[in-house]
Enzyme design. Structure first.
Site, PDB file in Angstrom:
ATOM      1  N   VAL A  49       0.836  -1.191   0.000  1.00 52.75           N
ATOM      2  CA  VAL A  49       0.000   0.000   0.000  1.00 52.75           C
ATOM      3  C   VAL A  49       0.874   1.244   0.000  1.00 52.75           C
ATOM      4  CG1 VAL A  49      -1.967  -1.138   1.102  1.00 52.75           C
ATOM      5  CG2 VAL A  49      -0.241  -0.035   2.520  1.00 52.75           C
ATOM      6  N   CYS A  50       0.242   2.362  -0.256  1.00 47.24           N
ATOM      7  CA  CYS A  50       0.908   3.660  -0.317  1.00 47.24           C
ATOM      8  C   CYS A  50       1.795   3.844   0.915  1.00 47.24           C
ATOM      9  CB  CYS A  50      -0.156   4.747  -0.387  1.00 47.24           C
ATOM     10  SG  CYS A  50       0.491   6.416  -0.499  1.00 47.24           S
ATOM     11  N   PRO A  51       3.012   4.260   0.739  1.00 47.68           N
ATOM     12  CA  PRO A  51       3.691   4.793  -0.446  1.00 47.68           C
ATOM     13  C   PRO A  51       4.561   3.778  -1.176  1.00 47.68           C
ATOM     14  CG  PRO A  51       5.036   5.303   1.450  1.00 47.68           C
ATOM     15  CD  PRO A  51       3.812   4.533   1.956  1.00 47.68           C
TER      16      PRO A  51
END
Length: 114
Positions: A49-51
């Site tokens: 997931v982000c980042p």
């Protein structure tokens, strides 16, 4: 529309620019390049997931010469916003982005700035 006034191409009747394509999807209609360019490296960011998808893409691009193309495979829906933004701010070119089932696939050409 009133008599004597013609509608300009690419505008709505109110004179406002038309939003190209799907307003939910980033507009890559002016993206130069061929989405079939050979890929120098595939970046697997599935399950991250982000980042992390962006960070893995940046790390891969840092090892390549300007003009090289990477393919990023991610499952994070936020990558649909993050990868194009990364390309815009980093001087890279987003050649293609598509969804294949639960995966988001991006082709990115490294810019000359890195």
């Amino acid at each position: 529309m009133t008599a004597g006034r013609s509608m300009q191409a690419g505008t709505t009747g109110a004179g406002e620019p038309q939003a190209p394509g799907n307003p939910q999807a980033p507009d890559n209609s002016q993206t130069p390049g061929n989405p079939d360019e050979p890929v120098a490296q595939v970046v697997d960011a599935e399950g991250l997931v982000c980042p992390w998808p962006v960070l893995k893409a940046r790390k891969a691009l840092n090892t390549l010469a300007a003009g090289a193309v990477i393919e990023v495979i991610a499952t994070d829906p936020a990558s649909y916003i993050d990868i194009p933004a990364f390309c815009d701010t980093g001087g890279h070119v987003l050649l293609d982005q598509r969804r294949e089932g639960p995966r988001f696939v991006y082709r990115v050409r490294k810019g000359a700035g890195d």
